[in-house]
Design a protein around this motif. Structure first.
Motif, PDB file in Angstrom:
ATOM      1  N   ASP A 161      -7.245  -5.274 -21.029  1.00  0.00           N
ATOM      2  CA  ASP A 161      -8.364  -6.270 -21.539  1.00  0.00           C
ATOM      3  C   ASP A 161      -7.770  -7.219 -20.528  1.00  0.00           C
ATOM      4  OD1 ASP A 161      -5.377  -6.903 -22.367  1.00  0.00           O
ATOM      5  OD2 ASP A 161      -6.031  -6.852 -24.468  1.00  0.00           O
ATOM      6  N   GLU A 162      -8.139  -8.636 -21.070  1.00  0.00           N
ATOM      7  CA  GLU A 162      -7.979  -9.697 -20.239  1.00  0.00           C
ATOM      8  C   GLU A 162      -6.453 -10.065 -19.862  1.00  0.00           C
ATOM      9  OE1 GLU A 162      -9.935  -9.786 -22.753  1.00  0.00           O
ATOM     10  OE2 GLU A 162     -11.980 -10.154 -21.936  1.00  0.00           O
ATOM     11  N   ILE A 163      -5.641  -9.658 -20.868  1.00  0.00           N
ATOM     12  CA  ILE A 163      -4.101  -9.891 -20.891  1.00  0.00           C
ATOM     13  C   ILE A 163      -3.729  -8.957 -19.862  1.00  0.00           C
ATOM     14  CG2 ILE A 163      -1.726  -9.604 -22.053  1.00  0.00           C
ATOM     15  CD1 ILE A 163      -4.004 -11.891 -23.024  1.00  0.00           C
ATOM     16  N   ARG A 164      -3.978  -7.853 -19.704  1.00  0.00           N
ATOM     17  CA  ARG A 164      -3.756  -6.908 -18.803  1.00  0.00           C
ATOM     18  C   ARG A 164      -4.205  -7.316 -17.311  1.00  0.00           C
ATOM     19  NH1 ARG A 164      -2.365  -1.384 -18.107  1.00  0.00           N
ATOM     20  NH2 ARG A 164      -2.966  -0.767 -15.953  1.00  0.00           N
ATOM     21  N   TRP A 165      -5.356  -8.023 -17.217  1.00  0.00           N
ATOM     22  CA  TRP A 165      -5.775  -8.533 -15.868  1.00  0.00           C
ATOM     23  C   TRP A 165      -5.102  -9.817 -15.575  1.00  0.00           C
ATOM     24  CZ3 TRP A 165     -11.491  -8.561 -18.215  1.00  0.00           C
ATOM     25  CH2 TRP A 165     -11.746  -7.160 -17.860  1.00  0.00           C
ATOM     26  N   LEU A 166      -4.761 -10.659 -16.511  1.00  0.00           N
ATOM     27  CA  LEU A 166      -3.742 -11.860 -16.260  1.00  0.00           C
ATOM     28  C   LEU A 166      -2.457 -11.107 -15.766  1.00  0.00           C
ATOM     29  CD1 LEU A 166      -2.983 -14.757 -16.455  1.00  0.00           C
ATOM     30  CD2 LEU A 166      -2.342 -14.555 -18.756  1.00  0.00           C
ATOM     31  N   ALA A 167      -1.743 -10.400 -16.402  1.00  0.00           N
ATOM     32  CA  ALA A 167      -0.505  -9.816 -15.797  1.00  0.00           C
ATOM     33  C   ALA A 167      -0.633  -9.328 -14.531  1.00  0.00           C
ATOM     34  CB  ALA A 167       0.096  -8.771 -16.656  1.00  0.00           C
ATOM     35  N   GLU A 168      -1.863  -8.712 -14.207  1.00  0.00           N
ATOM     36  CA  GLU A 168      -2.002  -7.952 -12.961  1.00  0.00           C
ATOM     37  C   GLU A 168      -2.261  -9.086 -11.870  1.00  0.00           C
ATOM     38  OE1 GLU A 168      -5.184  -5.286 -13.259  1.00  0.00           O
ATOM     39  OE2 GLU A 168      -3.866  -3.504 -13.883  1.00  0.00           O
ATOM     40  N   ALA A 169      -3.008 -10.083 -12.141  1.00  0.00           N
ATOM     41  CA  ALA A 169      -2.966 -11.324 -11.365  1.00  0.00           C
ATOM     42  C   ALA A 169      -1.861 -12.011 -11.016  1.00  0.00           C
ATOM     43  CB  ALA A 169      -4.249 -12.284 -11.897  1.00  0.00           C
ATOM     44  N   ALA A 170      -1.169 -12.093 -12.025  1.00  0.00           N
ATOM     45  CA  ALA A 170       0.305 -12.862 -11.785  1.00  0.00           C
ATOM     46  C   ALA A 170       1.289 -11.956 -10.769  1.00  0.00           C
ATOM     47  CB  ALA A 170       0.933 -13.130 -13.173  1.00  0.00           C
ATOM     48  N   ASN A 171       1.162 -10.430 -10.985  1.00  0.00           N
ATOM     49  CA  ASN A 171       1.876  -9.631  -9.947  1.00  0.00           C
ATOM     50  C   ASN A 171       1.340  -9.814  -8.724  1.00  0.00           C
ATOM     51  OD1 ASN A 171       3.814  -8.891 -11.999  1.00  0.00           O
ATOM     52  ND2 ASN A 171       2.466  -7.200 -12.684  1.00  0.00           N
ATOM     53  N   ALA A 172      -0.001 -10.009  -8.652  1.00  0.00           N
ATOM     54  CA  ALA A 172      -0.626 -10.120  -7.412  1.00  0.00           C
ATOM     55  C   ALA A 172      -0.037 -11.526  -6.538  1.00  0.00           C
ATOM     56  CB  ALA A 172      -1.900  -9.846  -7.432  1.00  0.00           C
ATOM     57  N   THR A 173       0.011 -12.386  -7.380  1.00  0.00           N
ATOM     58  CA  THR A 173       0.461 -13.703  -6.939  1.00  0.00           C
ATOM     59  C   THR A 173       2.007 -13.581  -6.592  1.00  0.00           C
ATOM     60  OG1 THR A 173      -1.219 -14.837  -8.276  1.00  0.00           O
ATOM     61  CG2 THR A 173       0.643 -16.184  -7.448  1.00  0.00           C
ATOM     62  N   LEU A 174       2.765 -13.018  -7.338  1.00  0.00           N
ATOM     63  CA  LEU A 174       4.156 -12.879  -6.932  1.00  0.00           C
ATOM     64  C   LEU A 174       4.274 -11.911  -5.564  1.00  0.00           C
ATOM     65  CD1 LEU A 174       5.801 -12.159 -10.568  1.00  0.00           C
ATOM     66  CD2 LEU A 174       5.890 -14.367  -9.065  1.00  0.00           C
ATOM     67  N   ASP A 175       3.434 -10.905  -5.440  1.00  0.00           N
ATOM     68  CA  ASP A 175       3.776 -10.306  -4.364  1.00  0.00           C
ATOM     69  C   ASP A 175       3.210 -11.013  -2.891  1.00  0.00           C
ATOM     70  OD1 ASP A 175       4.074  -7.746  -5.590  1.00  0.00           O
ATOM     71  OD2 ASP A 175       1.877  -7.101  -5.780  1.00  0.00           O
ATOM     72  N   ARG A 176       2.025 -12.135  -3.204  1.00  0.00           N
ATOM     73  CA  ARG A 176       1.916 -12.869  -2.183  1.00  0.00           C
ATOM     74  C   ARG A 176       3.006 -13.810  -1.904  1.00  0.00           C
ATOM     75  NH1 ARG A 176      -3.357 -12.487  -4.527  1.00  0.00           N
ATOM     76  NH2 ARG A 176      -3.022 -14.482  -5.554  1.00  0.00           N
ATOM     77  N   LEU A 177       3.512 -14.272  -3.052  1.00  0.00           N
ATOM     78  CA  LEU A 177       4.591 -15.214  -2.826  1.00  0.00           C
ATOM     79  C   LEU A 177       5.920 -14.625  -2.021  1.00  0.00           C
ATOM     80  CD1 LEU A 177       5.892 -17.926  -3.571  1.00  0.00           C
ATOM     81  CD2 LEU A 177       6.614 -17.135  -5.551  1.00  0.00           C
ATOM     82  N   ASP A 178       6.177 -13.315  -2.496  1.00  0.00           N
ATOM     83  CA  ASP A 178       7.296 -12.587  -1.916  1.00  0.00           C
ATOM     84  C   ASP A 178       7.039 -12.388  -0.486  1.00  0.00           C
ATOM     85  OD1 ASP A 178       8.918 -12.608  -3.959  1.00  0.00           O
ATOM     86  OD2 ASP A 178       8.555 -10.605  -4.708  1.00  0.00           O
ATOM     87  N   SER A 179       5.790 -12.062  -0.032  1.00  0.00           N
ATOM     88  CA  SER A 179       5.558 -11.794   1.457  1.00  0.00           C
ATOM     89  C   SER A 179       5.431 -13.207   2.173  1.00  0.00           C
ATOM     90  CB  SER A 179       3.946 -11.577   1.314  1.00  0.00           C
ATOM     91  OG  SER A 179       3.930 -10.027   0.916  1.00  0.00           O
ATOM     92  N   ALA A 180       5.189 -14.147   1.433  1.00  0.00           N
ATOM     93  CA  ALA A 180       5.227 -15.450   2.108  1.00  0.00           C
ATOM     94  C   ALA A 180       6.508 -15.947   2.265  1.00  0.00           C
ATOM     95  CB  ALA A 180       4.397 -16.496   1.440  1.00  0.00           C
ATOM     96  N   LEU A 181       7.459 -15.757   1.344  1.00  0.00           N
ATOM     97  CA  LEU A 181       8.935 -16.334   1.497  1.00  0.00           C
ATOM     98  C   LEU A 181       9.575 -15.242   2.376  1.00  0.00           C
ATOM     99  CD1 LEU A 181       9.844 -16.422  -2.203  1.00  0.00           C
ATOM    100  CD2 LEU A 181       9.676 -18.387  -0.687  1.00  0.00           C
ATOM    101  N   GLU A 182       9.218 -14.008   2.549  1.00  0.00           N
ATOM    102  CA  GLU A 182       9.752 -13.149   3.805  1.00  0.00           C
ATOM    103  C   GLU A 182       9.335 -13.335   4.952  1.00  0.00           C
ATOM    104  OE1 GLU A 182      12.164 -10.387   5.333  1.00  0.00           O
ATOM    105  OE2 GLU A 182      11.953 -10.924   2.988  1.00  0.00           O
ATOM    106  N   ARG A 183       7.951 -13.805   5.097  1.00  0.00           N
ATOM    107  CA  ARG A 183       7.693 -14.126   6.401  1.00  0.00           C
ATOM    108  C   ARG A 183       8.094 -15.685   6.846  1.00  0.00           C
ATOM    109  NH1 ARG A 183       2.498 -12.914   4.257  1.00  0.00           N
ATOM    110  NH2 ARG A 183       2.011 -15.148   4.014  1.00  0.00           N
ATOM    111  N   GLN A 184       8.692 -16.516   5.765  1.00  0.00           N
ATOM    112  CA  GLN A 184       9.384 -17.937   6.012  1.00  0.00           C
ATOM    113  C   GLN A 184      10.789 -17.433   6.493  1.00  0.00           C
ATOM    114  OE1 GLN A 184       9.725 -20.398   2.681  1.00  0.00           O
ATOM    115  NE2 GLN A 184       9.966 -21.924   3.794  1.00  0.00           N
ATOM    116  N   ARG A 185      11.469 -16.570   5.601  1.00  0.00           N
ATOM    117  CA  ARG A 185      12.808 -16.261   6.061  1.00  0.00           C
ATOM    118  C   ARG A 185      12.845 -15.703   7.621  1.00  0.00           C
ATOM    119  NH1 ARG A 185      12.985 -13.738   0.947  1.00  0.00           N
ATOM    120  NH2 ARG A 185      13.536 -15.139  -0.715  1.00  0.00           N
ATOM    121  N   SER A 186      11.618 -14.811   7.839  1.00  0.00           N
ATOM    122  CA  SER A 186      11.858 -14.362   9.167  1.00  0.00           C
ATOM    123  C   SER A 186      11.598 -15.238  10.238  1.00  0.00           C
ATOM    124  CB  SER A 186      10.814 -13.049   9.212  1.00  0.00           C
ATOM    125  OG  SER A 186      10.446 -12.473  10.409  1.00  0.00           O
ATOM    126  N   PHE A 187      10.594 -16.016   9.828  1.00  0.00           N
ATOM    127  CA  PHE A 187      10.221 -17.230  11.040  1.00  0.00           C
ATOM    128  C   PHE A 187      11.498 -18.001  11.110  1.00  0.00           C
ATOM    129  CE2 PHE A 187       8.579 -21.320  11.500  1.00  0.00           C
ATOM    130  CZ  PHE A 187       7.730 -21.193  12.708  1.00  0.00           C
TER     131      PHE A 187
END
Length: 443
Positions: free
Chosen positions: A200-226
């Motif tokens: 339902d919508e709660i599952r979609w919200l959790a998946e969207a939050a996890n996708a946002t965290l994935d992008r955040l981790d990727s951005a942080l990793e790129r920032q650290r590498s950079f």
């Protein structure tokens, strides 16, 4: 939500209550008028059969009165109506025999009353029979209105409680997701929100939050590498200049100072190039546009090739009228970065092509060098990443030229890729020929 549910339920209860009251009032009104009419007819029938009696039995709240041709009360129900004036001042016409009125100042009847009058033929003059009953109030009776109000209040309370429970039950997993997100910080990279099993919508919200965290981790990793790569590349020219100056200061009388100055100047030039490219990337990340205009890619390439001297042969293949909407200076920077890169790796020739392809403008830069292995094609677009061949050909390079070019293409809604070619490296830029939407650098 609870307030809205209560308000909606209250409105519905008010409407239902009004409909019930209207229906009951109409039914009660019809019943009273029927009883009043029946009582008047019964008295008229008795008068036809014999002399008038001094009193008549009638249903509750129904009053009957008989007057002679002189409007004198001669009989009626016991009470004020028997000794008082007529309860109505209208006379039924001879043609219709009876008439009805609603009277609000009737003697012997409190408040307003519905009155029906009959004309009865008598040899000495017509008599009149009046029957009256109080009108039904809008609430019919206190018991009914209290019952309906109580039911409405109870229904509203139940609706509010049900809405409260439903919202609370619905928001419980949302609150859990909020609590987990609050606990997740940049130091807890890799942690994710629990995804519920329900689809339902709660599952979609959790998946969207996890996708946002994935992008955040990727951005942080790129920032650290950079940050790591930038600090390393910035330290190298600084360390080189410092070493040269320290060696010169150890033996100041034996040092060739002009040569030392030239060495330090080369280190400073490399440092300046790195800083310039870093500032350019910062501007691109901020998506700060200078000016959007129509840019003819063929004309831009022609002017740039004619303006600068190159160590390799540049062969243009230009289709006329290939235009895009964008920032002219940044598009020129994209082209010069690709051309500089191709010139460093080419053996003798660089081919530049501008053409149309469906709804895109295509800019290709192809050198006749060794090319780039397919497994390294993504690596060259990473910031500060340099292949061994590139380091050997240009030790002073920053490793930021291709990432800057790719970022400029992305900001124009396009792409920069490396595609297959018989020989050398083939860089292909595709940009939509319509007005691009500005791209959020964080996406």
């Amino acid at each position: 939500m609870t307030v809205i549910a209560g308000m909606v339920t209250a409105v519905i209860c008010v409407i239902v209550t009004a409909l019930i009251l209207a229906e009951v009032r109409d039914s009660e009104t019809d019943s009273r008028r029927s009883e009043t009419t029946a009582a008047a007819l019964r008295v008229a029938y008795e008068l036809r059969r014999g002399p008038a009696r001094t009193g008549f039995g009638t249903p509750d709240e129904v009053v009957v009165q008989v007057t002679d041709e002189h409007r004198t009360v001669i009989s009626g129900t016991p009470g004020p109506t028997l000794n008082g004036p007529p309860i109505a001042d209208f006379l039924p016409s001879a043609s219709r025999v009876y008439s009805t009125r609603e009277v609000c100042s009737s003697a012997g009847v409190p408040g307003c009353a519905w009155v029906i009058g009959f004309r009865i033929y008598r040899p000495g003059g017509d008599w009149f029979v009046y029957a009256a009953a109080p009108t039904v109030s809008w609430y019919v009776n206190p018991g009914l209105i209290m019952f309906l109000v109580s039911v409405s209040v109870l229904a509203t309370l139940l609706a509010c409680l049900r809405a409260w429970a439903t919202v609370d039950q619905t928001l419980t997993p949302v609150d859990a997701i909020r609590a987990e997100l609050a606990e997740i910080t940049a130091m807890q990279s890799g942690r994710r929100v629990t995804v519920p099993e329900s689809r339902d919508e709660i599952r979609w919200l959790a998946e969207a939050a996890n996708a946002t965290l994935d992008r955040l981790d990727s951005a942080l990793e790129r920032q650290r590498s950079f940050t790591s790569d930038a600090s390393h590349d910035l330290r190298s020219p600084i360390a080189a200049a410092r070493t040269q100056l320290e060696e010169a200061l150890l033996f100041p009388d034996q040092v060739d100072w002009p040569r030392t100055a030239r060495g330090v100047l080369l280190s400073l030039e490399r440092l300046q190039a790195i800083v310039t490219d870093l500032l350019q990337l910062a501007r691109l990340d901020a998506a700060a546009w200078e000016e959007v205009e129509t840019v003819d890619l063929g004309a831009m390439v022609t002017i740039e090739i004619a303006r600068t001297e190159r160590t390799k042969r540049i062969v243009p293949h230009l289709q006329e009228g290939v235009t895009v909407q964008g920032d002219r200076l940044r598009l020129l920077r994209l082209f010069t970065n690709l051309l500089d890169n191709a010139e460093r790796h080419a053996d003798a020739r660089v081919d530049v092509t501008v053409r149309r392809s469906d709804e895109h403008a295509v800019l290709e830069v192809l050198d006749d060098g060794a090319g780039i292995p397919e497994e390294h094609r993504d690596l060259v677009f990473q910031r500060f990443a340099r292949l061994e061949d590139s380091k050997a050909r240009d030790p002073a390079g920053t490793g930021l030229g291709l990432p800057i070019a790719q970022e400029i293409a992305r900001l124009h809604g396009g792409t920069l890729t490396i595609e297959d070619s018989p020989r050398g490296a083939r860089f292909v830029v595709r940009i939509p020929r319509n007005v691009p939407e500005r791209t959020d650098p964080s996406s």
